[in-house]
Design an enzyme around this catalytic site. Structure first.
Site, short mmCIF file in Angstrom:
data_model
loop_
_atom_site.label_atom_id
_atom_site.label_comp_id
_atom_site.label_asym_id
_atom_site.label_seq_id
_atom_site.Cartn_x
_atom_site.Cartn_y
_atom_site.Cartn_z
N THR A 108 36.67 130.22 7.81
CA THR A 108 35.32 129.68 7.69
C THR A 108 34.79 129.15 9.02
O THR A 108 33.62 129.39 9.37
CB THR A 108 35.30 128.57 6.63
OG1 THR A 108 35.63 129.15 5.35
CG2 THR A 108 33.92 127.92 6.53
N GLU A 109 35.59 128.43 9.77
CA GLU A 109 35.07 127.84 11.01
C GLU A 109 34.74 128.90 12.06
O GLU A 109 33.68 128.83 12.67
CB GLU A 109 36.04 126.79 11.54
CG GLU A 109 36.10 125.54 10.67
CD GLU A 109 34.71 125.02 10.29
OE1 GLU A 109 33.86 124.85 11.18
OE2 GLU A 109 34.47 124.79 9.10
N GLU A 152 32.58 137.41 5.45
CA GLU A 152 33.43 137.15 4.29
C GLU A 152 34.52 136.20 4.76
O GLU A 152 35.39 136.57 5.54
CB GLU A 152 34.02 138.45 3.76
CG GLU A 152 34.53 138.28 2.32
CD GLU A 152 35.97 138.66 2.15
OE1 GLU A 152 36.84 137.81 2.43
OE2 GLU A 152 36.24 139.79 1.76
N GLY A 193 33.85 131.87 11.37
CA GLY A 193 32.66 132.51 10.79
C GLY A 193 31.40 131.70 11.01
O GLY A 193 30.32 132.25 11.26
N LYS A 219 36.32 145.66 16.68
CA LYS A 219 37.35 144.84 17.32
C LYS A 219 38.44 144.56 16.29
O LYS A 219 38.19 143.94 15.26
CB LYS A 219 36.73 143.54 17.85
CG LYS A 219 37.66 142.73 18.74
CD LYS A 219 38.44 141.73 17.92
CE LYS A 219 39.43 140.94 18.77
NZ LYS A 219 40.40 140.20 17.95
N CYS A 265 41.47 136.40 1.09
CA CYS A 265 40.48 135.39 0.76
C CYS A 265 40.21 135.31 -0.74
O CYS A 265 39.78 134.27 -1.24
CB CYS A 265 39.16 135.68 1.50
SG CYS A 265 39.31 135.68 3.29
N GLY A 281 37.32 136.51 7.96
CA GLY A 281 38.30 135.58 8.50
C GLY A 281 38.03 134.17 8.05
O GLY A 281 37.43 133.93 7.00
#
Length: 512
Positions: free
Chosen positions: A244-245, A264, A247, A189, A298, A242
């Protein structure tokens, strides 16, 4: 900061026909959701409109991948034959290299010199993982008694990869290569902002002999298509790069069905500069760490920790270098800093800068939107240095994801390590010093997934890449990644000459 003169024309996309449809089971399909406008961030203009998948399309892609996996055309293909296709895939990428870096530069605004340097390395990932496939061996397990025990590995099934906008091809390939090499089928995606190179990549894979349904590429929005892929019960592993939230939500979704996940996520990488490093060397290294990719990575060295005795000199030198960075059209060979991905991103970055100044940071240079001649609609931000920051400020603890670096002084080695580790993120870090013993000593104390010494941003298919804490879980690269796209099975063979007769009166020994 300086501005480059834009070239007389934009990048020519005529040599790379734009793919716009979903790639599912070897077919090109229209999405069920409203099409997505793909924007050139250097101009603010629409490049093309692409299909967009909804939950139904995602389900169709996953089932196509699962059916192909069960058929065995790829999953049970002999390792040597699969490796041969992987090498042809790498050859195909090389043959379309100019198309790929032209598309990516136009799509995400990264200067073409940076994009070319990164994308020309893509074939390495496919060749390296093809080589791991041929080199892989099971292990013989020493069991007590008359038994021969060994391990073998087998693919997971369907792997879902959710790629980001900042390095669409490189980050996707870090997981796509081992996923394919180990025999899995994949649903990739793309970011809704940067789908163009992945769609072209699916065509290259098909031309190389990757069977239909092995690599499926879908475009769509994160909250719909991305969430549907992460939560799909038939996806055995999810790979996400992408925030943190998002993820965290993906990790929870995978855990509910006991699927694997490699994530990551965010970063606030510390760059530690010790006083024995020449000032200009340290400043150039800090600028490279902070501003490559417009800071939209990142791993960006966005937290600069400098020994107090050279702090002012390093900050001044960094400011001087920053003010000379050439902003401009990503198509120009002399452009050093392109736009950020969107107007929304630019607004968020500028707000973070203003909030940092309100907290007490000193604005040394930058801090504003940049106007580039000939590109009035571009999303440009001046590269920014904030000094006299303390480690408890929000601007030092939260990811800005833009061309912004904060400078923090430290007193000694112990203070540097304490400040570096005092962060919710733990992806990467760098140490600048001429003291070899210190370099190793400090590196061993940094609680990070990666440490560079006198450098930054370096990666290789053989080296594990990833972080811990709010920077995610799992690794990309090396054997660590390759084997995480497989299950391991233990096979035990009884070699004793007599039969098993536990209930016949001859029960001896141990059950386990």
């Amino acid at each position: 900061m300086s501005l480059t003169t834009p070239p007389p024309s934009v990048l020519d996309l005529s040599a790379a026909p734009l793919a716009t449809g979903l790639r599912i089971g070897g077919q090109v399909l229209e999405g069920s959701a409203a099409p997505i406008d793909v924007i050139n961030p250097a101009t603010g203009e629409v490049i093309v409109r692409v299909a967009s998948a909804d939950e139904h399309d995602v389900d169709r892609a996953v089932h196509a991948a699962a059916d192909t996996f069960r058929s065995g055309t790829w999953s049970r293909l002999a390792a040597h034959d699969r490796a041969r296709v992987m090498h042809r895939f790498a050859d195909g990428i090389e043959a379309r290299m100019k198309d790929l870096y032209t598309l990516e530069t136009t799509n995400n605004g990264r200067p073409i010199t940076e994009t070319r340097a990164q994308i020309t390395r893509l074939p390495e990932w496919y060749r390296y993982n093809a080589s791991l496939l041929l080199a892989d061996r099971g292990a013989v397990v020493p069991l007590r008694g008359d038994y021969h025990s060994y391990t073998s590995r087998f693919p997971l099934g369907v792997v879902g990869i959710l790629a980001p906008f900042n390095h669409p091809m490189m980050i996707a390939s870090k997981s796509l290569a081992p996923a394919l090499a180990t025999g899995n089928s994949v649903v990739l995606k793309t970011s809704e902002q940067t789908p163009l190179t992945a769609l072209l990549l699916s065509d290259i894979a098909a031309d190389a002999g990757v069977p239909p349904g092995v690599l499926n590429v879908i475009t769509g929005l994160g909250p719909t298509a991305g969430a549907a892929l992460a939560e799909h019960p038939r996806v055995g592993k999810v790979v996400f790069t992408g925030g943190t939230e998002p993820g965290r939500a993906i990790s929870v979704a995978a855990a509910r069905r006991f699927a694997k996940a490699t994530l990551e996520l965010g970063g606030k990488s510390p760059v530690l500069v010790f006083a024995d490093t020449p000032v200009e060397v340290a400043a150039r290294g800090a600028a490279f760490a902070a501003f490559i990719g417009a800071g939209q990575t990142c791993i960006a060295g966005s937290r600069l920790l400098v020994q107090r005795e050279c702090y002012d000199e390093v900050v001044d030198a960094l400011a001087r270098i920053t003010e000379q960075i050439r902003l401009g059209d990503p198509a120009a060979a002399d452009t050093q800093l392109g736009p950020v991905i969107s107007e929304r991103a630019r607004s968020r970055i500028l707000t973070r800068i203003r909030d940092g100044v309100a907290e007490g940071a000193r604005l040394v240079t930058g801090g504003e939107a940049a106007q580039v001649p000939g590109l009035p609609g571009g999303y440009f931000v001046q590269p920014t240095v904030l000094a006299d920051v303390t480690n408890d400020m929000q601007v030092a603890r939260e990811e800005v994801f833009g061309p912004v670096v904060v400078a923090i002084p430290f007193d000694d080695e112990g203070d540097a390590v304490r400040l570096a580790n005092d962060s919710p993120f733990a992806l990467g870090s760098a140490i600048w010093t001429r003291d070899v013993a210190r370099a190793h000593r400090v590196a061993e104390q940094l609680e990070m997934g990666m440490v560079w010494i006198n450098d930054h941003h370096r990666l290789d298919p053989s080296s594990p890449w990833g972080g811990l804490k709010d920077s995610g879980i799992g690794r990309e690269g090396g054997w660590e990644s390759f084997h995480d796209f497989t299950h391991v099975r233990a096979i035990t063979v009884r070699t004793a000459p007599d039969d098993v007769d536990w209930y016949g009166g001859r029960a001896t020994g141990r059950l386990n």
